[in-house]
Design a protein around this motif. Structure first.
Motif, PDB file in Angstrom:
ATOM      1  N   PRO A  47       0.823  -1.206   0.000  1.00 41.42           N
ATOM      2  CA  PRO A  47       0.000   0.000   0.000  1.00 41.42           C
ATOM      3  C   PRO A  47       0.864   1.265   0.000  1.00 41.42           C
ATOM      4  O   PRO A  47       2.084   1.183   0.115  1.00 41.42           O
ATOM      5  CB  PRO A  47      -0.795  -0.107   1.298  1.00 41.42           C
ATOM      6  CG  PRO A  47       0.052  -0.946   2.192  1.00 41.42           C
ATOM      7  CD  PRO A  47       0.777  -1.901   1.289  1.00 41.42           C
ATOM      8  N   PRO A  85       0.137  -0.959  -5.844  1.00 43.08           N
ATOM      9  CA  PRO A  85      -0.681  -1.212  -4.667  1.00 43.08           C
ATOM     10  C   PRO A  85      -1.780  -2.247  -4.951  1.00 43.08           C
ATOM     11  O   PRO A  85      -2.485  -2.651  -4.042  1.00 43.08           O
ATOM     12  CB  PRO A  85      -1.311   0.153  -4.392  1.00 43.08           C
ATOM     13  CG  PRO A  85      -1.420   0.796  -5.732  1.00 43.08           C
ATOM     14  CD  PRO A  85      -0.307   0.234  -6.593  1.00 43.08           C
ATOM     15  N   TYR A  86      -1.937  -2.654  -6.221  1.00 46.60           N
ATOM     16  CA  TYR A  86      -2.999  -3.597  -6.575  1.00 46.60           C
ATOM     17  C   TYR A  86      -2.529  -5.032  -6.377  1.00 46.60           C
ATOM     18  O   TYR A  86      -1.671  -5.515  -7.103  1.00 46.60           O
ATOM     19  CB  TYR A  86      -3.432  -3.413  -8.035  1.00 46.60           C
ATOM     20  CG  TYR A  86      -4.077  -2.092  -8.331  1.00 46.60           C
ATOM     21  CD1 TYR A  86      -5.376  -1.818  -7.921  1.00 46.60           C
ATOM     22  CD2 TYR A  86      -3.385  -1.109  -9.015  1.00 46.60           C
ATOM     23  CE1 TYR A  86      -5.971  -0.595  -8.198  1.00 46.60           C
ATOM     24  CE2 TYR A  86      -3.976   0.124  -9.293  1.00 46.60           C
ATOM     25  CZ  TYR A  86      -5.267   0.368  -8.884  1.00 46.60           C
ATOM     26  OH  TYR A  86      -5.844   1.585  -9.153  1.00 46.60           O
ATOM     27  N   MET A  87      -3.113  -5.696  -5.396  1.00 46.93           N
ATOM     28  CA  MET A  87      -2.696  -7.058  -5.057  1.00 46.93           C
ATOM     29  C   MET A  87      -2.943  -8.027  -6.219  1.00 46.93           C
ATOM     30  O   MET A  87      -2.224  -9.000  -6.379  1.00 46.93           O
ATOM     31  CB  MET A  87      -3.482  -7.573  -3.851  1.00 46.93           C
ATOM     32  CG  MET A  87      -3.411  -6.682  -2.633  1.00 46.93           C
ATOM     33  SD  MET A  87      -1.914  -6.935  -1.693  1.00 46.93           S
ATOM     34  CE  MET A  87      -1.697  -5.313  -0.959  1.00 46.93           C
TER      35      MET A  87
END
Lengths: 245, 304
Positions: free
Chosen positions: B41, B194-196
């Motif tokens: 994040p 930040p995108y899992m």
């Protein structure tokens, strides 16, 4: 009861139809997901609904007020929060609450009471006098959301509120959205996280300035024969001719 | 030789009277030709890490090599070899698309034509606008131009800091296809996000949280380490279901995941008794399936 009523709303910039004849209603307490690819016209539409930009054509009422005649009344009756702009970094938590309370015309007494209950609810009592910039992003976003509800607006507009937020805080944030909606606040939200589209009562998907799909997540998944909202979104947004690319 | 090698990198920032530890002693290697993701994040330390590896910032402790060169001693050599696309758009807004690309080529003593094959696929998207000033481009086009400029000197290692943040799902998918193609040309790529869900597109990923590495592994490897049985549960009233599950003694964790909740239990689950319990609470159309964890499940488990 509808708190947002939009009829044939358009916004043109020269020949470019940023928003091209959209119509929809949002009822009280709904969590309305406003999705679309970059450049589809979401921001332009949202700016109009917040009373910040006049439409070229069409009608809309927000919180019972007319977009053309009562833009100022609309601003008083809505809350707004985005990832980019929310709180003042170099004011403390308490000062931010006091500042926004003042902006929205709350009395000193109201501000005081709201401040204490908000700090308590967010478990931020110890941090109240710290600068907002020292807070982790997730806390900042949760605080910003609470501040946007300070004046008990009928509707709160959230523009990508969870971008970059860690996965646990992102879910806590959505719990707060549910709580607000339970209390009757209407939530109008944009997001790029497709799992979050599933949490909405209804979702609209904008493509090239028009609303291409509107319904509950379940309805949309059935209609487009998709296993999840991400797939619905991809199916629709891939058709886009204009926009960002 | 590793493409990138980081050893106990520590970075502390002084913020007014207090200090913030941005990186708490990170060590990892990136193999040549790898597509390596740094997932975390905002505030995890991704940008700080990239700035140190691209020789734009000094660490207080630790050392790092990029393409065999030391980030402190050999910074000039590294700068010739790497490509860097910062998270914030940093091209010249008042130069045209073509002028920007030509400017960066010239800086590195090369020309657009010499390396055109490398950027061709990407540049073709923006070529119709080559006489437009960069400042007047849309977000997606700016991003493609920035990628071209970072590639025009044929770098050996490419650093992309959050190239897909704020980008819609369709454009994100396209961007990852571009990266896969670049990887085929032998370029090592480090990309932060930040995108899992983007983790699964990398060969290996480092999960970063508050300056600490939670894990480094292949996406499959990370998922395999999630040892607890994980259940996906849904009913017609999802928010109520979340609240009800969280109150149950046997529930260890419960998180919303799109159309279902992901739940772990303290003790072995008796499905029929849970179903009875939830039905008694008024839940209808219950669906319960044991599922495989996602990277996001693993990330949250490791955050605890």
């Amino acid at each position: 009861m509808n708190v947002i009523e939009v009829e044939n709303l358009s916004k043109h910039f020269g020949k470019f139809k940023a928003v091209d004849d959209i119509s929809f209603n949002v009822s009280r307490g709904e969590i309305f997901g406003f999705l679309g690819a970059n450049g589809a016209g979401k921001t332009t539409a949202m700016r109009m609904l917040c009373g910040l930009s006049l439409p070229t054509l069409g009608e809309a009422r927000v919180a019972g007020f007319d977009l053309y005649k009562d833009a100022e009344q609309i601003k008083r009756n809505i809350g707004y929060m985005s990832q980019r702009f929310s709180l003042y970094d170099d004011l403390s938590i308490r000062e931010n609450i006091r500042f926004y309370g003042g902006i929205y015309g709350l009395t000193n007494k109201q501000i005081k009471a709201k401040t204490e209950s908000m700090l308590h609810h967010l478990n931020l009592e110890e941090e109240a006098n710290k600068m907002v910039k020292s807070l982790p992003l997730g806390w900042k976003q949760k605080l910003a959301f609470s501040v946007s509800l300070l004046h008990d607006p009928q509707i709160v507009f959230l523009d990508e509120p969870t971008g970059g937020v860690d996965p646990i805080t992102r879910r806590e944030f959505w719990t707060m959205i549910y709580e607000a909606s339970d209390k009757g606040t209407t939530v109008f939200v944009t997001t790029h996280y497709m799992d979050e589209a599933e949490y909405c009562s209804r979702v609209s998907i904008m493509v090239d300035g028009k609303i291409d799909a509107l319904g509950t997540p379940l309805e949309l998944k059935e209609k487009f024969d998709s296993p999840n909202m991400g797939d619905v979104f991809l199916k629709l947004a891939r058709k886009a001719k204009r926009g960002d690319n | 030789m590793k493409a990138v090698s980081a050893n106990s990198i520590k970075k502390i920032f002084n913020v007014e009277k207090s200090t913030v530890t941005a990186l708490q002693g990170l060590s990892f290697d990136v193999e040549q030709g790898e597509l390596f993701g740094v997932i975390g994040p905002d505030g995890a330390g991704k940008t700080t890490l990239f700035r140190i590896l691209t020789t734009l910032m000094l660490a207080q402790e630790g050392s790092a090599q990029v393409d065999g060169f030391d980030v402190v001693k050999d910074f000039k050599e590294i700068r010739k070899r790497i490509g860097y696309m910062p998270g914030r758009f940093s091209l010249y807004q008042d130069l045209t698309v073509e002028e920007n690309l030509s400017f960066f080529a010239t800086l590195f003593n090369t020309s657009i034509s010499a390396n055109y094959d490398l950027v061709k696929d990407i540049y073709e998207h923006i070529e119709p606008f080559k006489y437009r000033r960069a400042g007047a481009l849309s977000g997606g086009m700016k991003q493609k131009l920035a990628l071209c400029c970072a590639l025009i000197h044929r770098p050996t290692v490419l650093f992309l800091d959050e190239p897909t943040t704020g980008v819609d799902a369709v454009s994100r998918q396209e961007f990852w296809e571009l990266l896969k193609n670049l990887q085929k040309q032998g370029i090592t790529i480090l990309v932060s996000t930040p995108y899992m869900d983007e983790a699964s597109l990398c060969n290996r990923v480092a999960l970063l949280q508050e300056g600490k590495l939670l894990d480094i592994d292949s996406p499959e490897g990370i998922i395999k380490k999630f040892k607890k049985p994980l259940w996906a549960i849904r009913s017609t009233k999802m928010f109520r279901l979340l609240q009800d599950l969280k109150k149950m003694d046997n529930v260890e964790s419960c998180f919303p995941f799109g159309q279902e909740h992901h739940v772990t239990f303290k003790e072995v689950l008796n499905i029929s008794s849970l179903e009875k319990e939830l039905t008694a609470l008024g839940h209808r159309d219950l669906k319960m399936n044991q599922i495989q964890a996602t990277i996001e499940d693993s990330f949250m488990e490791l955050m605890k």
